[in-house]
Design an enzyme around this catalytic site. Structure first.
Site, short mmCIF file in Angstrom:
data_model
loop_
_atom_site.label_atom_id
_atom_site.label_comp_id
_atom_site.label_asym_id
_atom_site.label_seq_id
_atom_site.Cartn_x
_atom_site.Cartn_y
_atom_site.Cartn_z
N GLU A 158 1.10 -1.33 0.68
CA GLU A 158 0.26 0.09 -0.13
C GLU A 158 1.58 1.35 0.09
OE1 GLU A 158 -2.06 2.91 -0.32
OE2 GLU A 158 -3.24 0.99 -0.22
N GLU A 210 -27.26 12.09 -7.90
CA GLU A 210 -27.03 12.15 -6.45
C GLU A 210 -27.41 13.52 -5.46
OE1 GLU A 210 -23.27 11.70 -3.46
OE2 GLU A 210 -23.48 10.12 -4.71
N HIS A 242 -14.79 8.83 -9.76
CA HIS A 242 -15.24 7.17 -9.87
C HIS A 242 -14.69 7.28 -11.01
CE1 HIS A 242 -19.29 8.53 -8.47
NE2 HIS A 242 -18.53 7.73 -7.49
N ASN A 258 -22.61 4.95 -8.69
CA ASN A 258 -21.41 5.06 -7.44
C ASN A 258 -20.46 2.81 -7.50
OD1 ASN A 258 -23.39 6.89 -6.58
ND2 ASN A 258 -21.73 7.11 -6.26
#
Length: 547
Positions: free
Chosen positions: A85, A403, A488, A526
């Site tokens: 990570e 949204e 996104h 989403n």
């Protein structure tokens, strides 16, 4: 414990691939395929970060949705996994006693290696709101390309740390346009339910919602949508609704009701840290190394892949470079991270046999934002929950789903705020720029006009009906549309093009893609539930056929 040596795989660079497995590994793989509890004869977890010169059975690059699914299911099948990570673990409180910074008061924890914030809403009431901050490996990366800014989560849990938790499964009738090579019946009967269960997806108590002051803004959004003839739909979320009710009652520390969202949520949201990653840690088979960035993957002379990794400090400086060998590598660094890395590796000769689909099919999920200025009698409330619960659906008629988003400023704004997802056809491509030594993206800002036009099918009509206007103070000076960004990112290593139909990269057995880069640019809602479900599907096939 026993060591299983797999047979040679020819010129793939993964011959004699050694998987350290528990005695029940074969049974474990079958258990995953049947979605029942796997044996728990787990090895002791490794201690500390990955060591220079280490050899690991599986390396997963990234700890977001796809990477977490991959690591968990492999571990449950008896395979030892090491996750890399780039960001921090986000498990230690700061001087204020909180792990994450508040949305309205961003500090060094808020942005990834920036000296000034780059907030999605850059202005408010005519004034710029970005401010100087110390350079730090913060949680939100605002990565700038020539035509677009891409917001991405940085840390263990990836995008789950910084999103609004809207956990939406796309409509069944839209699925063929999202992933045409995937069996929709299997996705909706098996993998979407599995993903929703794994993510802890639930729906808000609508009776409570109807009277909760923190959702006044959403009720105003509903009234305006319905008065203009648009369907208003509730959508699930991964927030703990009982915790939110306790926030409202004042019996627990406030989180969503303190506006926490894009820089992390300190309490109620079920990010991957609380779901898949918690399960990963319980297996004892997965080690997570943070503040490490994969820079190269190439076939190793003795089989497997040589992976070069830079260790960084909290100001982004490289403090060590490590070389490890992995029998298999799963790319799960997110759409941008995976795509950039694969394009670089192909162009620079590390993985020259990757096909020409690598880097293509990238899109912004049609994201565009706007605000509307309401009349004084349509106050949206000083207190706004940062967790959205609903949207306006005009997908069939106008190509937009909006949204109803919070604007948690702590003051009454009389504003309705929206993040739209639109049916944009535009796809960009990542390419290697040898002159700069970086990866470029061919996105054009002008392409956002298509998304704006689709969003306008909703908001022009509402404004006309209500006698209201667009806000012009949120994204600059006299600028209506937030058309410079995406939350996104999708595509760049599209399923069944850059990979086979389950994420195996063409040309290199033992290399896989398991994240949003598999999805070609748009998912109609989403995206994180679809990314999770697709990873569940793919890793089940890989465990059954490749181990």
């Amino acid at each position: 414990m026993r060591e299983t040596v797999l047979p040679d795989s020819g010129a793939s660079g993964v011959s004699r691939r050694r998987f350290v497995v528990g005695a029940g590994a074969a049974v474990g793989a079958a258990a995953i395929a049947g979605h029942v509890a796997a044996p728990r004869a787990y090895a002791a977890p490794a201690a500390g970060p990955i060591a220079n010169g280490a050899r690991v059975p599986v390396l997963v690059v990234g700890t977001g949705y796809g990477g977490s699914v991959t690591a968990l299911r492999l571990a449950q099948a008896g395979v030892d996994v090491h996750m890399i990570e780039m960001g921090m673990a986000w498990d230690t409180p700061g001087s204020d006693g909180k792990i994450f910074a508040n949305t309205t008061t961003p500090d060094h924890r808020s942005f990834w290696l920036r000296t000034r914030t780059k907030q999605p809403l850059s202005n408010f009431l005519g004034f710029p709101i970005d401010k100087n901050i110390p350079k730090y490996t913060g949680i939100l990366d605002a990565e700038e390309f020539a035509g677009i800014m891409v917001y991405q989560g940085r840390g263990v849990g990836g995008g789950s740390l910084v999103n609004g938790g809207m956990a939406v499964t796309p409509k069944r009738e839209n699925f063929a346009g999202i992933l045409p090579s995937v069996n929709a019946d299997e996705m909706y009967s098996t993998y979407y339910p599995r993903a929703n269960a794994g993510l802890g997806v639930t729906s808000v108590d609508q009776r409570w919602w109807e009277n909760a002051p923190c959702y006044q803004y959403a009720r105003v959004g509903r009234k305006h949508a319905q008065r203009s003839g648009f369907p208003f739909v509730f959508v699930p979320n991964v927030y703990d609704w009982d915790y939110m009710k306790a926030e409202e009652a004042g019996t627990v520390p406030k989180s969503a009701l303190a506006g926490e969202v894009i820089y992390g949520n300190n309490a109620g949201k079920k990010s991957l840290q609380k779901t898949y990653i918690a399960q990963i840690k319980s297996t004892g088979r997965v080690t997570i190394t943070t503040l490490h960035k994969v820079t190269s993957v190439a076939p190793a002379a003795g089989g497997g892949y040589t992976v070069l990794i830079d260790e960084i400090n909290t100001t982004g400086d490289t403090v060590a470079t490590k070389s490890v060998t992995a029998d298999r590598v799963f790319f799960a660094a997110g759409s941008v991270g995976t795509s950039k890395l694969l394009v670089k590796l192909k162009a620079t000769g590390a993985l020259p046999n990757l096909n020409n689909e690598v880097g293509k099919g990238w899109g912004d999920n049609g994201n565009v934002m706007c605000g509307r200025a309401n009349h004084m009698w349509d106050a949206t409330g000083k207190l706004q929950s940062s967790m959205p619960t609903a949207g306006i659906d005009n997908w069939a008629a106008g190509g937009a789903f909006a949204e109803v988003a919070p604007l948690p400023t702590g003051i009454e704004t009389y504003a309705s705020f929206y993040l739209s997802i639109t049916n944009t056809p535009h796809r960009a491509e990542f390419s290697w720029n040898a002159a700069t030594g970086k990866v470029d993206l061919s996105w054009q800002t002008a392409w956002k006009q298509t998304s704006i036009n689709m969003a306008k099918t909703i908001f022009d009509k509402i404004n006309q009906k209500e006698g209201t206007i667009y806000r012009t103070d949120l994204f600059g000076t006299y600028k209506i549309w937030g058309d410079h960004l995406t939350y996104h990112p999708l595509g760049g290593a599209v399923l069944n093009k850059a990979t086979d139909n389950y994420g195996r990269l063409h040309g290199y057995p033992g290399l896989y893609v398991m994240d949003g880069s598999l999805i070609p640019g748009n998912v109609t809602v989403n995206p994180f539930v679809t990314i999770t479900a697709l990873a569940e599907r793919n890793i089940e096939n890989i465990i059954a056929n490749d181990l």
